[in-house]
Motif scaffolding. Structure first.
Motif, PDB file in Angstrom:
ATOM      1  N   ASP A   1       0.824  -1.209   0.000  1.00 48.44           N
ATOM      2  CA  ASP A   1       0.000   0.000   0.000  1.00 48.44           C
ATOM      3  C   ASP A   1       0.859   1.260   0.000  1.00 48.44           C
ATOM      4  OD1 ASP A   1       0.377  -1.356   2.570  1.00 48.44           O
ATOM      5  OD2 ASP A   1      -0.512   0.415   3.474  1.00 48.44           O
ATOM      6  N   GLY A   2       2.002   1.219   0.650  1.00 46.99           N
ATOM      7  CA  GLY A   2       2.886   2.389   0.648  1.00 46.99           C
ATOM      8  C   GLY A   2       3.327   2.702  -0.768  1.00 46.99           C
TER       9      GLY A   2
ATOM     10  N   PHE B   1      -1.239  -5.185  -2.094  1.00 47.22           N
ATOM     11  CA  PHE B   1      -1.328  -5.927  -0.838  1.00 47.22           C
ATOM     12  C   PHE B   1      -1.483  -4.873   0.258  1.00 47.22           C
ATOM     13  CE2 PHE B   1       0.983 -10.263  -1.579  1.00 47.22           C
ATOM     14  CZ  PHE B   1      -0.038 -10.638  -2.426  1.00 47.22           C
TER      15      PHE B   1
ATOM     16  N   LEU C   1      -0.166  -0.253   6.399  1.00 46.91           N
ATOM     17  CA  LEU C   1       1.002   0.492   6.904  1.00 46.91           C
ATOM     18  C   LEU C   1       2.254   0.097   6.116  1.00 46.91           C
ATOM     19  CD1 LEU C   1       2.170  -2.048   8.586  1.00 46.91           C
ATOM     20  CD2 LEU C   1       1.091  -1.010  10.534  1.00 46.91           C
ATOM     21  N   TYR C   2       3.354   0.740   6.453  1.00 46.27           N
ATOM     22  CA  TYR C   2       4.640   0.381   5.863  1.00 46.27           C
ATOM     23  C   TYR C   2       5.228  -0.701   6.759  1.00 46.27           C
ATOM     24  CZ  TYR C   2       4.633   4.760   3.134  1.00 46.27           C
ATOM     25  OH  TYR C   2       4.329   5.775   2.271  1.00 46.27           O
ATOM     26  N   ALA C   3       5.054  -1.953   6.368  1.00 38.81           N
ATOM     27  CA  ALA C   3       5.473  -3.045   7.253  1.00 38.81           C
ATOM     28  C   ALA C   3       6.987  -3.239   7.216  1.00 38.81           C
ATOM     29  CB  ALA C   3       4.765  -4.326   6.830  1.00 38.81           C
TER      30      ALA C   3
END
Ligand SMILES: Cc1ncc(C[n+]2csc(CCOP(=O)(O)OP(=O)(O)O)c2C)c(N)n1
Ligand code: SF4
Ligand SMILES: [Mg+2]
Lengths: 302, 211
Positions: free
Chosen positions: A130-131, A156, A160-162
Motif C-alpha cells: 500500500d505504501g 497488498f 502500513l509500511y510493514a
C-alpha cells in the motif's frame, strides 16, 4: 504456450537443483484451468518465502500464483516492501522496480512486450504494497490508469509500511497507532477502489484473501479484463500480523473479521460495461468447454 | 593500449569494469588473456593450463545452455558435459573438477545452496564454499556474466574464463568469443593433449612454493 518451452537440457539435467526439476515435471504452466486447487498436487510457482511465519501475504502469493491464467507468458512487476522479499523465490518472470515506480515500469513493459511479441498474449501484473501503491507511487498508479494501460495492479493492503517497521500509510485506518506512527492517523483511509473506478479501471475489487476460490476468481477476471480492455485494480487485505500484534495463527481470523458486511474489507466490486460483457463471454465459453470435456469423458467411459 | 590487466583478485570491493579501464574486446577469431588480445590458439592452451593447474577447476553452465531452448542449446549442453568429463579424466588425485549450474539470475537470498548452484548476484558464496580457484562461464547472458565476473574479481582469487557466445567478456581473465560446440570440444581436446604436462598448484604448494 505450454511446458514445451521449459525443458532442461538432457545432458545437464542431473546437475539442476531439484526445485527446477520439479518445476519442469509437475508445475502447472500451460494448464488451461489452473487454480488454487492445484496447490498440494503440483509444484507451486513459489519455492519458499522469507516473510514472517503466518504472514497472510504468503497465502495471497500462493493463491495468486496458482491462479494466473498464463504464468509462462506473464511478467510481474514488484516494488520495495515485504512483497519484494518473495519475488526471488517466484518462478514467474518478474521485475523489481524502484519503490513507487511499479506502474510506470509496467506501462513501458506492457507496450514493449506487445511490440516485441505481437502475436502472443503477454500479461503484466503489478504487485506492490500500500505504501508503494497509494503513497509514494500514487502518481504513477493513477497516471497508468488515466492512460488506460492494459495491465493489472494488485495492492497488498496491510494498512502500513510493514517492511520499514510500521509507518503510517494512506490506506491506514483513521486513529490507528503504529510502532512508528505513535500519534495515530488523523485522516480516513484513502478510498482507492473508488478512485480506481473514477480513474478508468474496468474491474476493481476490494476484499481479503481468506477464501482461495474468491482470490482465484478475481485474479482471473482482472487479468483477462486487463488483457482485452484496460486497467484493473485489486486491493487485497493482507494484514501485517507483526504490526497489529497478532500471532502466526491469527491472520486468517483477522481477515474474516474484517470482511464482515459492515467492515472495511467487505467484498466490493466494480465492473465496467465492456468488462461485464467480456466476463460473460468468457464464462459462456468456459461452460461450453467444461460441458464438452464432460461429454468426452462420459463417451470414453461408455 | 591500456596498462590495466584483468588478473585474479581479490581486487577490492568494487573493482572497476575492465571496459572502463580501456580493456577492449577481441575481434572475431581472437580471444583475450588478462585483457590483452591474443590468438585463439594461445587462449585454448592457456585456458587448458589454468584448468589443469587448479585445485578445483569448475564449469558454470548458465541458463542459455541448461535449458533446451532450441537444438543448438541442447548440443552445447552435450559438449559441456564432454568438456567436464574430459577435465575429470585429466586432473590428478587431489584435484577436483566440478560442474555447477547457474539455473537463473534471481538474487535468491538467503536460500542459495552453494553446494549445488551458483547465483550471479553472489557468485563468491559458491566459489568460497567449494574452494574453486579456476572457473569457466558458459551460457550466461552478457550483463549477468559481467556483473558476476566483476564480483568474483573483487572478492576472490579465482581465475575466470568466459566461453562467450557473443563478443567476449572483458571482465574475465580469459575470454573466447562466438562460442560454439566446436570451440568447446576444441578446449576439451587441448586439455586432453596437455594432460600430465602441467603441474597442479597442489603439488607446488606441497613443495613449499607459494601457491
Ligand atoms: C524510493 C524509496 N523510498 C523509500 C524506501 C524505503 N522503504 C522500503 S520498504 C518501505 C515501505 C513499504 O511499504 P508498503 O509498500 O506498504 O509494503 P509492505 O512492506 O507494507 O508490504 C519503504 C518506505 C525505499 N526503499 N525506496
Ligand atoms: S512485517 Fe508484516 S507484512 Fe511483512 S512479512 Fe512480517 S507480518 Fe508480513
Ligand atoms: Mg504495506
Amino acid at each position: 504456450m505450454s511446458k514445451e518451452r521449459i525443458q532442461i537440457s538432457e545432458d545437464l539435467y542431473d546437475i539442476m537443483p531439484s526445485d527446477y526439476q520439479d518445476l519442469v515435471k509437475s508445475a502447472t504452466y500451460g494448464k488451461e484451468d489452473r487454480g488454487w486447487k492445484d496447490i498440494g498436487s503440483s509444484k507451486e510457482l513459489i519455492e519458499q518465502h522469507s516473510l514472517c511465519a503466518g504472514c497472510p501475504e504468503s497465502m495471497a502469493f500462493r493463491y495468486i500464483l496458482a491462479s494466473l491464467p498464463n504464468p509462462e507468458d506473464t511478467v510481474m512487476v514488484g516494488s520495495t516492501g515485504c512483497t519484494s522479499l518473495v519475488f526471488p523465490m517466484v518462478a514467474v518472470h518478474n521485475i523489481h522496480s524502484l519503490f513507487g515506480n511499479q506502474n510506470a515500469i509496467a506501462s513501458g513493459l506492457k507496450r514493449a512486450l506487445s511490440v516485441r511479441f505481437p502475436g502472443r498474449v503477454k500479461d503484466v501484473v503489478v504487485l506492490a504494497g500500500d505504501g508503494a501503491t497509494v503513497d509514494i507511487g500514487l502518481d504513477m498508479t493513477l497516471q497508468a490508469w488515466f492512460r488506460q494501460e492494459k495491465f493489472t495492479t494488485i495492492c497488498f493492503d496491510n494498512e502500513l509500511y510493514a517492511n520499514t517497521g510500521g509507518q503510517e500509510s494512506g490506506l491506514m485506518q483513521k486513529g490507528f497507532v503504529a510502532k512508528m506512527a505513535p500519534v495515530g492517523k488523523l485522516f480516513d483511509k484513502v478510498r482507492l477502489p473508488e478512485i480506481a473506478r473514477e480513474s478508468g479501471c474496468h474491474y476493481v475489487v476490494n476484499c481479503t484473501v481468506s477464501k482461495p476460490s474468491l482470490v482465484e476468481k478475481v485474479i482471473r477476471n482482472a487479468v483477462h479484463v486487463a488483457r482485452e480492455i484496460g486497467p484493473t485494480y485489486l486491493q487485497l487485505y493482507t494484514p501485517c500480523i507483526l504490526e497489529i500484534g497478532k500471532n502466526s495463527m491469527e491472520g486468517l481470523q483477522e481477515m474474516r473479521d474484517s470482511e464482515k458486511p459492515t467492515e472495511r474489507f467487505a467484498y466490493k466490486e466494480y465492473v465496467s460495461e465492456p468488462a461485464k460483457q467480456l466476463l460473460a463471454e468468457l464464462a459462456a465459453k468456459d461452460k461450453e468447454r467444461k460441458a464438452a470435456a464432460k461429454q468426452l469423458a462420459s463417451q470414453a467411459s461408455a | 593500449m591500456s596498462e590495466y590487466r584483468v588478473l585474479p583478485g581479490p581486487e577490492h570491493f568494487l573493482p572497476p569494469a575492465a571496459a572502463s579501464m580501456g580493456i577492449q574486446l577481441p575481434n572475431p577469431g581472437e580471444a583475450h588473456i588478462n585483457g590483452v588480445i591474443a590468438s585463439e590458439e594461445k587462449a585454448y592452451e592457456e585456458a587448458a593450463r589454468q584448468f589443469l593447474m587448479a585445485k578445483v577447476p569448475t564449469i558454470f553452465p548458465g541458463p542459455l545452455v541448461l535449458w533446451a531452448w532450441n537444438e543448438k542449446a541442447a548440443k552445447k549442453a552435450t559438449a559441456i558435459r564432454h568438456l567436464y568429463n574430459t577435465l575429470k579424466d585429466c586432473v590428478q588425485p587431489g584435484q577436483k573438477a566440478m560442474l555447477i549450474p547457474m539455473p537463473d539470475y534471481r538474487p535468491k537470498y538467503p536460500k542459495i545452496n552453494p553446494e549445488v548452484e551458483i547465483n550471479p548476484n553472489h557468485p563468491n558464496l559458491t566459489i568460497w564454499h567449494n574452494k574453486i580457484d579456476c572457473c569457466m562461464f558458459v551460457g550466461v547472458h552478457c550483463h549477468q556474466a559481467n556483473l558476476s565476473l566483476k564480483i568474483i574479481r573483487g572478492g576472490t582469487s579465482c581465475y575466470t574464463i568466459a566461453m562467450c557466445a557473443q563478443a567476449g567478456h572483458e571482465d574475465a581473465m580469459l575470454s573466447f568469443r562466438d562460442a560454439s560446440v566446436e570451440k568447446i570440444m576444441r578446449l576439451a581436446d587441448t586439455i586432453k593433449r596437455l594432460k600430465g604436462t602441467v603441474q597442479p598448484r597442489l603439488e607446488t604448494a606441497k613443495n613449499g612454493a607459494s601457491s
